[in-house]
Design an enzyme around this catalytic site. Structure first.
Site, mmCIF file in Angstrom:
data_model
loop_
_atom_site.group_PDB
_atom_site.id
_atom_site.type_symbol
_atom_site.label_atom_id
_atom_site.label_comp_id
_atom_site.label_asym_id
_atom_site.label_seq_id
_atom_site.Cartn_x
_atom_site.Cartn_y
_atom_site.Cartn_z
ATOM 1 N N VAL A 90 0.956 -0.569 0.249
ATOM 2 C CA VAL A 90 -0.114 -0.533 0.445
ATOM 3 C C VAL A 90 0.546 1.178 0.290
ATOM 4 O O VAL A 90 0.674 2.162 -0.442
ATOM 5 C CB VAL A 90 -0.725 -0.621 0.901
ATOM 6 N N GLY A 142 -5.322 -4.468 -3.113
ATOM 7 C CA GLY A 142 -4.281 -4.557 -4.119
ATOM 8 C C GLY A 142 -3.810 -2.878 -3.787
ATOM 9 O O GLY A 142 -4.585 -2.026 -3.015
ATOM 10 N N GLU A 147 -3.033 -15.663 1.380
ATOM 11 C CA GLU A 147 -1.721 -15.554 2.186
ATOM 12 C C GLU A 147 -0.538 -17.125 1.846
ATOM 13 O O GLU A 147 -1.816 -17.364 2.711
ATOM 14 C CB GLU A 147 -1.623 -14.170 3.622
ATOM 15 N N GLY A 207 -1.826 -16.333 -5.315
ATOM 16 C CA GLY A 207 -2.037 -14.840 -4.541
ATOM 17 C C GLY A 207 -2.367 -14.429 -4.241
ATOM 18 O O GLY A 207 -2.647 -13.409 -3.736
ATOM 19 N N GLU A 222 -10.572 5.506 5.315
ATOM 20 C CA GLU A 222 -11.137 4.889 4.265
ATOM 21 C C GLU A 222 -10.218 3.206 3.324
ATOM 22 O O GLU A 222 -11.752 2.465 3.342
ATOM 23 C CB GLU A 222 -11.466 6.140 2.720
ATOM 24 N N LYS A 264 -7.783 -1.620 8.958
ATOM 25 C CA LYS A 264 -7.995 -2.467 9.704
ATOM 26 C C LYS A 264 -7.964 -2.736 11.456
ATOM 27 O O LYS A 264 -8.577 -2.602 12.402
ATOM 28 C CB LYS A 264 -8.825 -3.470 8.995
ATOM 29 N N LYS A 304 -13.586 -5.390 9.590
ATOM 30 C CA LYS A 304 -14.565 -4.242 8.778
ATOM 31 C C LYS A 304 -15.822 -4.228 9.092
ATOM 32 O O LYS A 304 -16.160 -2.787 9.067
ATOM 33 C CB LYS A 304 -13.912 -4.745 7.458
ATOM 34 N N ASP A 318 -11.005 -10.940 9.522
ATOM 35 C CA ASP A 318 -10.054 -10.031 8.595
ATOM 36 C C ASP A 318 -11.993 -9.066 7.990
ATOM 37 O O ASP A 318 -11.982 -7.681 8.475
ATOM 38 C CB ASP A 318 -9.722 -10.960 7.461
#
Lengths: 442, 442
Positions: free
Chosen positions: B14, B302, B190, B187, B129, B105, B205, B201
């Site tokens: 990122v 991504g 993980e 990919g 965001e 997050k 969120k 995860d």
């Protein structure tokens, strides 16, 4: 906490929704945003009838001047419809230093340049989230959420009436007229549905979205538009065989210095996210160079969905007023490239095509048609040639059959020339049907 | 135009995307937003490797203090991952009066209350965001675009890895292990996929989204979560027969003073908009009392999609700094009801259920099962009882068959009691499978 005063001009479907939300949710909005919004006045021409949301008599006014000349009014909500009256109203409001929130796509698409220029001069904010796709916050997404993107393409289903009709044609096999009259009965099409059916409403909306996405004014009169009034159920069925669903798409695509803007019936692959958008729902797909594909989906019309968008604009402007922010930072956003957009000419459209010829059922027709396509460098992706003569195409003694050709990407110019030559060679028996296809070449 | 200085902490996937956008789109952002953003410093632990986007040596720093103590840095972008280090970093940044943008997050879901309290005290803005659904501007939509709404329900597909796996199980009939190992090869999962697969995860969120939607802090440890690791392809196939598609949904629903928050594999009707969200895409559905149903769709992860969201936060905060706006107006938005949310207890969940019993193929089993359901007031909507014994369920001499019951809306408490009683009556031969169903009662 400063109180921001709002007046509504026009007390129809949307106006009622805005009043209801502002009054019933004053406390909710205060909690969420730290601004206090007071609905002070509402104008409509005739108060002598029942309204879905009744407003207190003390707030009703019978003259626009009562609003324009009220020093306390910070924001005017224009939800009166039409073009001439609201245009005059907005220009006056701007001159009286009132901020404006509007749901009027026709006005902004056709007179936006004049209005925004005047607004910039006077540092007036104009909110128009409600003008496109009802309650879906697509304007804010383009202006702020996706600011880190060059937008390559923005397209979607922006008219609920036509989507309702096409959905019932596709799913229930109804013809256009039946589907339209049922939509009228259900209240999803107006008594005079012309502006919906012929693509004008969707064109208004894509003009606004394209301005935001590509940063310049659009000459609305130059937007290519084609409605659904001539769609034959036969093409919906033949398209289905090819894996396509027919939607009325509004499309804006960047090509270097040009932008291709058009509204037309379009075949989409059945697995495309927009293909699943049924009935009166709207959806907008945005392709940004950072974010990739994103889609925004929701109700494109209706009292409260549209009012939801109006109120979000009111809150944004109210925040700015509360904070004494200069207005300079936002008002150029419809025209951030400081130019008029150059629209791609129709002959230069570059897309895939579905072409249905109506041909006599004799040997060699496909060869002749294919030869002419090859002459114009149009590559053929698929052909449907039916052995079975369709009932409605039996005429005289000649057997008439549909011949469908799906092309790879080609220029509109080539395709039009090829069709013309095929028709001039007397190979066809009815007007050829041309439907653009939004699909990757494979 | 004042220049706003930004530093990035963490130069992974990122961070690279953020740097690339800030440097390559500085002019675009200036045009669109009237703010100038300068990437001044980037921190990572080890500069001795190749990066997808190489940053000028003059901007590379080897110590966080180099950023924290730089008076010119206005905004710190935290994209370092983990919890302890970034928590410490954020607390220090807040104390140094730096605004923060984060994609973290886990940190916000687990330590959000402490962080936001500190930020409020110091009038610091935190943009997040990018923490939910990558480039999709859902946080802004909840905070601003949909401000005129009481949110009744927010739910969606918030984890790309599990959606990729479930999509290939559904479409290609693969079992969980095969689908997972393929996702790892591609990919999309993980090496250690635990936090994706077990729902953590997605729970992070939905904790953040629920805070925004319902206006209070969420105790993350109390969120019910169930992953996809035990999903049997048999249930995906049986669900398909009932017209359902299995998705890992994260759900937040308001029930008066309580909020039901959970992550679990969920059957959705095949025509539900979320059912069409395939592969690594994310989508969030929001039901507001004004706007109705809206959906936001796009890439949930991504480099550039996530960076697109980070940069939109940077621009928002940069605008406020440029305009010298006090920060008071926004920072309470995660907690606008000024309370902690009361989470509904698992036993009080109230939804529809798909229950698969594994039973011996003898007369009277369905009657017995149905009797026990009736005893607990659970109404049955559909039953699948297969005559054909499934290969994998043939054991010993007893023929074993799946018996699927789809219920109308029922309480979790009743359903659990019914299953317990059925199992205790020795009617089943394997552990009963329970999958929640998100569908209207009909």
């Amino acid at each position: 906490m400063k109180t921001i005063n709002v007046a509504i001009v026009g007390y129809g479907v949307v106006g009622n929704g805005v009043a209801k939300i502002l009054e019933e949710k004053r406390e909710l909005i205060r909690k969420k945003s730290n601004v206090d919004i007071n609905l002070k006045k509402v104008f409509t021409r005739n108060w002598n009838k029942k309204f879905p949301y009744e407003i207190d008599k003390s707030k009703r006014v019978n003259s626009i001047d009562d609003i324009l000349n009220d020093e306390d009014i910070d924001i005017i909500v224009e939800v009166v419809g039409g073009i001439e009256f609201p245009y005059k109203l907005m220009m006056e409001a701007i001159n009286k230093n009132k901020n404006i929130v509007t749901a009027n796509k026709a006005l902004l698409a056709e007179k936006g340049k004049e209005i925004f220029k005047e607004a910039e001069k006077k540092n007036i904010r104009i909110g128009f989230e409600a003008a496109v796709a009802g309650g879906i916050p697509i304007i804010k997404a383009l202006r702020e959420g996706l600011i880190a993107n060059n937008i390559n393409k923005i397209y979607g289903i922006l008219n609920g009436t036509t989507n309702y009709i096409l959905t019932s044609m596709y799913k229930e096999g109804k013809d256009f007229k039946t589907a339209l009259s049922e939509a009228q009965k259900e209240g999803y099409a107006e008594a005079d549905p012309t502006l919906d059916i012929n693509g004008t409403d969707a064109a208004h909306k894509i003009a606004i979205l394209s301005s935001l996405a590509f940063g310049g004014y659009v000459d609305f009169s130059k937007i290519y538009k084609e409605g659904i009034e001539n769609i034959d159920i036969l093409d919906i069925e033949l398209g289905k065989e090819l894996g396509y669903i027919l939607k009325l798409l509004a499309i804006g695509k960047a090509h270097g210095e040009e932008v291709e803007i058009r509204v037309n019936p379009t075949f989409l692959p059945a697995n495309h996210p927009l293909s699943k958008v049924d009935g009166v729902f709207n959806a907008v797909m945005v392709e940004g160079d950072s974010v990739g594909e994103t889609m925004f989906y929701g109700k494109g019309a209706g009292s409260l969905p549209t009012a939801s968008a109006v109120v979000s604009d009111i809150v944004d402007i109210a925040k700015s007023i509360s904070l004494n922010i200069g207005r300079e930072i936002e008002i150029t956003s419809l025209n951030w490239q400081h130019k008029d957009l150059n629209l791609t000419k129709v002959k230069d459209f570059f897309t895939r095509y579905y072409v249905r010829f109506t041909v006599p059922d004799i040997t060699g027709i496909l060869a002749k048609v294919a030869t002419i396509f090859a002459k114009y460098n149009i590559s053929i992706a698929a052909v449907i040639q039916k052995e079975k003569v369709l009932q409605k195409y039996q005429k005289n003694d000649e057997k008439i059959v549909p011949l469908v050709i799906l092309t790879h990407t080609a220029s509109e110019n080539s395709i039009q020339k090829a069709i013309k030559e095929i028709e001039e060679n007397n190979l066809t028996r009815e007007k050829t049907v041309l439907i653009r296809v939004e699909d990757e070449d494979r």
